[in-house]
Write a protein that holds these residues in place. Structure first.
Motif, PDB file in Angstrom:
ATOM      1  N   THR A  75      45.587  41.375  56.369  1.00 50.79           N
ATOM      2  CA  THR A  75      44.222  41.121  56.842  1.00 50.79           C
ATOM      3  C   THR A  75      43.676  39.835  56.244  1.00 50.79           C
ATOM      4  O   THR A  75      43.074  39.018  56.950  1.00 50.79           O
ATOM      5  CB  THR A  75      43.303  42.307  56.489  1.00 50.79           C
ATOM      6  N   ALA A  76      43.876  39.633  54.942  1.00 49.34           N
ATOM      7  CA  ALA A  76      43.396  38.409  54.286  1.00 49.34           C
ATOM      8  C   ALA A  76      44.025  37.178  54.929  1.00 49.34           C
ATOM      9  O   ALA A  76      43.348  36.164  55.148  1.00 49.34           O
ATOM     10  CB  ALA A  76      43.702  38.457  52.794  1.00 49.34           C
ATOM     11  N   LEU A  77      45.296  37.244  55.269  1.00 50.28           N
ATOM     12  CA  LEU A  77      45.978  36.131  55.939  1.00 50.28           C
ATOM     13  C   LEU A  77      45.399  35.903  57.331  1.00 50.28           C
ATOM     14  O   LEU A  77      45.106  34.767  57.716  1.00 50.28           O
ATOM     15  CB  LEU A  77      47.479  36.413  56.019  1.00 50.28           C
ATOM     16  N   ALA A  78      45.192  36.974  58.088  1.00 51.36           N
ATOM     17  CA  ALA A  78      44.647  36.858  59.451  1.00 51.36           C
ATOM     18  C   ALA A  78      43.236  36.289  59.432  1.00 51.36           C
ATOM     19  O   ALA A  78      42.902  35.403  60.224  1.00 51.36           O
ATOM     20  CB  ALA A  78      44.655  38.218  60.143  1.00 51.36           C
ATOM     21  N   VAL A  79      42.410  36.762  58.524  1.00 54.60           N
ATOM     22  CA  VAL A  79      41.029  36.265  58.424  1.00 54.60           C
ATOM     23  C   VAL A  79      41.028  34.793  58.036  1.00 54.60           C
ATOM     24  O   VAL A  79      40.254  33.999  58.578  1.00 54.60           O
ATOM     25  CB  VAL A  79      40.215  37.117  57.433  1.00 54.60           C
ATOM     26  N   THR A  80      41.905  34.414  57.122  1.00 54.95           N
ATOM     27  CA  THR A  80      42.016  32.997  56.739  1.00 54.95           C
ATOM     28  C   THR A  80      42.361  32.152  57.969  1.00 54.95           C
ATOM     29  O   THR A  80      41.725  31.126  58.213  1.00 54.95           O
ATOM     30  CB  THR A  80      43.086  32.809  55.648  1.00 54.95           C
ATOM     31  N   ALA A  81      43.338  32.584  58.741  1.00 56.75           N
ATOM     32  CA  ALA A  81      43.744  31.825  59.933  1.00 56.75           C
ATOM     33  C   ALA A  81      42.615  31.761  60.960  1.00 56.75           C
ATOM     34  O   ALA A  81      42.375  30.712  61.559  1.00 56.75           O
ATOM     35  CB  ALA A  81      44.989  32.448  60.548  1.00 56.75           C
ATOM     36  N   MET A  82      41.919  32.877  61.162  1.00 55.71           N
ATOM     37  CA  MET A  82      40.831  32.896  62.146  1.00 55.71           C
ATOM     38  C   MET A  82      39.675  31.987  61.748  1.00 55.71           C
ATOM     39  O   MET A  82      38.977  31.462  62.616  1.00 55.71           O
ATOM     40  CB  MET A  82      40.321  34.325  62.338  1.00 55.71           C
ATOM     41  N   ASN A  83      39.479  31.786  60.453  1.00 56.09           N
ATOM     42  CA  ASN A  83      38.365  30.970  59.979  1.00 56.09           C
ATOM     43  C   ASN A  83      38.688  29.485  59.849  1.00 56.09           C
ATOM     44  O   ASN A  83      37.816  28.691  59.489  1.00 56.09           O
ATOM     45  CB  ASN A  83      37.847  31.506  58.643  1.00 56.09           C
ATOM     46  N   LEU A  84      39.916  29.102  60.144  1.00 59.73           N
ATOM     47  CA  LEU A  84      40.264  27.680  60.109  1.00 59.73           C
ATOM     48  C   LEU A  84      39.552  26.964  61.259  1.00 59.73           C
ATOM     49  O   LEU A  84      39.465  27.509  62.363  1.00 59.73           O
ATOM     50  CB  LEU A  84      41.775  27.486  60.239  1.00 59.73           C
ATOM     51  N   PRO A  85      39.071  25.739  61.020  1.00 61.74           N
ATOM     52  CA  PRO A  85      38.381  25.023  62.089  1.00 61.74           C
ATOM     53  C   PRO A  85      39.311  24.630  63.239  1.00 61.74           C
ATOM     54  O   PRO A  85      38.882  24.509  64.377  1.00 61.74           O
ATOM     55  CB  PRO A  85      37.812  23.791  61.390  1.00 61.74           C
ATOM     56  N   ALA A  86      40.584  24.443  62.947  1.00 60.25           N
ATOM     57  CA  ALA A  86      41.565  24.044  63.966  1.00 60.25           C
ATOM     58  C   ALA A  86      42.959  24.273  63.398  1.00 60.25           C
ATOM     59  O   ALA A  86      43.125  24.549  62.218  1.00 60.25           O
ATOM     60  CB  ALA A  86      41.381  22.574  64.329  1.00 60.25           C
ATOM     61  N   GLY A  87      43.949  24.121  64.248  1.00 52.44           N
ATOM     62  CA  GLY A  87      45.331  24.206  63.791  1.00 52.44           C
ATOM     63  C   GLY A  87      45.839  25.622  63.673  1.00 52.44           C
ATOM     64  O   GLY A  87      45.288  26.556  64.257  1.00 52.44           O
ATOM     65  N   ARG A  88      46.911  25.767  62.882  1.00 50.37           N
ATOM     66  CA  ARG A  88      47.558  27.064  62.759  1.00 50.37           C
ATOM     67  C   ARG A  88      48.225  27.224  61.397  1.00 50.37           C
ATOM     68  O   ARG A  88      48.367  26.259  60.644  1.00 50.37           O
ATOM     69  CB  ARG A  88      48.591  27.238  63.866  1.00 50.37           C
ATOM     70  N   VAL A  89      48.633  28.452  61.137  1.00 53.47           N
ATOM     71  CA  VAL A  89      49.372  28.796  59.927  1.00 53.47           C
ATOM     72  C   VAL A  89      50.748  29.287  60.370  1.00 53.47           C
ATOM     73  O   VAL A  89      50.851  30.171  61.218  1.00 53.47           O
ATOM     74  CB  VAL A  89      48.656  29.898  59.117  1.00 53.47           C
ATOM     75  N   VAL A  90      51.784  28.692  59.807  1.00 51.43           N
ATOM     76  CA  VAL A  90      53.148  29.121  60.090  1.00 51.43           C
ATOM     77  C   VAL A  90      53.617  29.944  58.892  1.00 51.43           C
ATOM     78  O   VAL A  90      53.681  29.448  57.776  1.00 51.43           O
ATOM     79  CB  VAL A  90      54.090  27.921  60.314  1.00 51.43           C
ATOM     80  N   VAL A  91      53.915  31.218  59.153  1.00 52.79           N
ATOM     81  CA  VAL A  91      54.392  32.122  58.114  1.00 52.79           C
ATOM     82  C   VAL A  91      55.904  32.208  58.240  1.00 52.79           C
ATOM     83  O   VAL A  91      56.429  32.608  59.277  1.00 52.79           O
ATOM     84  CB  VAL A  91      53.764  33.521  58.263  1.00 52.79           C
ATOM     85  N   GLU A  92      56.589  31.814  57.172  1.00 54.69           N
ATOM     86  CA  GLU A  92      58.046  31.767  57.194  1.00 54.69           C
ATOM     87  C   GLU A  92      58.650  32.900  56.373  1.00 54.69           C
ATOM     88  O   GLU A  92      58.221  33.161  55.257  1.00 54.69           O
ATOM     89  CB  GLU A  92      58.538  30.434  56.643  1.00 54.69           C
ATOM     90  N   GLN A  93      59.612  33.566  56.954  1.00 48.14           N
ATOM     91  CA  GLN A  93      60.411  34.603  56.314  1.00 48.14           C
ATOM     92  C   GLN A  93      59.572  35.693  55.646  1.00 48.14           C
ATOM     93  O   GLN A  93      59.765  35.999  54.472  1.00 48.14           O
ATOM     94  CB  GLN A  93      61.381  33.970  55.319  1.00 48.14           C
ATOM     95  N   PRO A  94      58.658  36.312  56.389  1.00 50.21           N
ATOM     96  CA  PRO A  94      57.830  37.368  55.802  1.00 50.21           C
ATOM     97  C   PRO A  94      58.596  38.679  55.672  1.00 50.21           C
ATOM     98  O   PRO A  94      59.615  38.868  56.343  1.00 50.21           O
ATOM     99  CB  PRO A  94      56.703  37.518  56.820  1.00 50.21           C
ATOM    100  N   PRO A  95      58.097  39.591  54.840  1.00 46.03           N
ATOM    101  CA  PRO A  95      58.684  40.931  54.835  1.00 46.03           C
ATOM    102  C   PRO A  95      58.446  41.587  56.198  1.00 46.03           C
ATOM    103  O   PRO A  95      57.503  41.216  56.912  1.00 46.03           O
ATOM    104  CB  PRO A  95      57.936  41.650  53.711  1.00 46.03           C
ATOM    105  N   PRO A  96      59.269  42.551  56.584  1.00 46.39           N
ATOM    106  CA  PRO A  96      59.218  43.109  57.945  1.00 46.39           C
ATOM    107  C   PRO A  96      57.874  43.696  58.359  1.00 46.39           C
ATOM    108  O   PRO A  96      57.519  43.663  59.535  1.00 46.39           O
ATOM    109  CB  PRO A  96      60.294  44.201  57.945  1.00 46.39           C
ATOM    110  N   GLN A  97      57.114  44.230  57.415  1.00 49.09           N
ATOM    111  CA  GLN A  97      55.848  44.864  57.806  1.00 49.09           C
ATOM    112  C   GLN A  97      54.786  43.850  58.224  1.00 49.09           C
ATOM    113  O   GLN A  97      53.890  44.189  58.999  1.00 49.09           O
ATOM    114  CB  GLN A  97      55.322  45.808  56.717  1.00 49.09           C
ATOM    115  N   LEU A  98      54.858  42.595  57.784  1.00 50.70           N
ATOM    116  CA  LEU A  98      53.817  41.625  58.118  1.00 50.70           C
ATOM    117  C   LEU A  98      53.723  41.366  59.629  1.00 50.70           C
ATOM    118  O   LEU A  98      52.642  41.493  60.193  1.00 50.70           O
ATOM    119  CB  LEU A  98      54.015  40.326  57.340  1.00 50.70           C
ATOM    120  N   PRO A  99      54.810  41.015  60.319  1.00 50.93           N
ATOM    121  CA  PRO A  99      54.663  40.794  61.764  1.00 50.93           C
ATOM    122  C   PRO A  99      54.256  42.062  62.514  1.00 50.93           C
ATOM    123  O   PRO A  99      53.521  41.990  63.503  1.00 50.93           O
ATOM    124  CB  PRO A  99      56.033  40.287  62.218  1.00 50.93           C
ATOM    125  N   ARG A 100      54.692  43.226  62.031  1.00 50.08           N
ATOM    126  CA  ARG A 100      54.307  44.483  62.687  1.00 50.08           C
ATOM    127  C   ARG A 100      52.811  44.715  62.593  1.00 50.08           C
ATOM    128  O   ARG A 100      52.170  45.093  63.570  1.00 50.08           O
ATOM    129  CB  ARG A 100      55.047  45.660  62.050  1.00 50.08           C
TER     130      ARG A 100
END
Length: 117
Positions: A75-100
């Protein structure tokens, strides 16, 4: 924690949970290792706040060393991404539960791109 008191190092608590977060060499972003849970959440949120302060167009979050992330950590990661003024966050090699968790709660959040393990 030991008898000498807290340090500025990794977050350690009685359960042994540790989260280490540092800059990502050669690219804008952070690298984390350990676990992201209730006992390490403050360190995770501080790292994400700093990431958002330095964000330009693309920020990278490398998580190959993270064994576990709880729903609040995602949730903290998603909220951070949603509050960015532009652009994106690329999450590399996360544990399996994160994308789920992202797909379950934020299926149309296009500010986060997940590069699987």
């Amino acid at each position: 924690m030991d008898a000498t008191g807290p340090s500025d190092g990794p977050s350690r608590v009685r359960t042994g949970a540790v989260l280490e977060v540092g800059p990502l060499p050669g690219r804008p972003g952070i690298r984390a290792s350990g676990e992201i849970s209730v006992t390490t959440r403050l360190s995770w949120e501080k790292a994400l706040t700093e990431l958002s302060r330095r964000h330009a167009d693309v920020s990278y979050v490398e998580l190959s060393g993270v064994r576990f992330v709880d729903v609040a950590g995602v949730t903290a990661l998603a909220v951070t991404a949603m509050n960015l003024p532009a652009g994106r966050v690329v999450v590399e090699q996360p544990p399996p539960q994160l994308p789920r968790v992202l797909e379950l709660f934020w299926p149309s959040l296009h500010r986060i791109e997940v590069a699987p393990r």
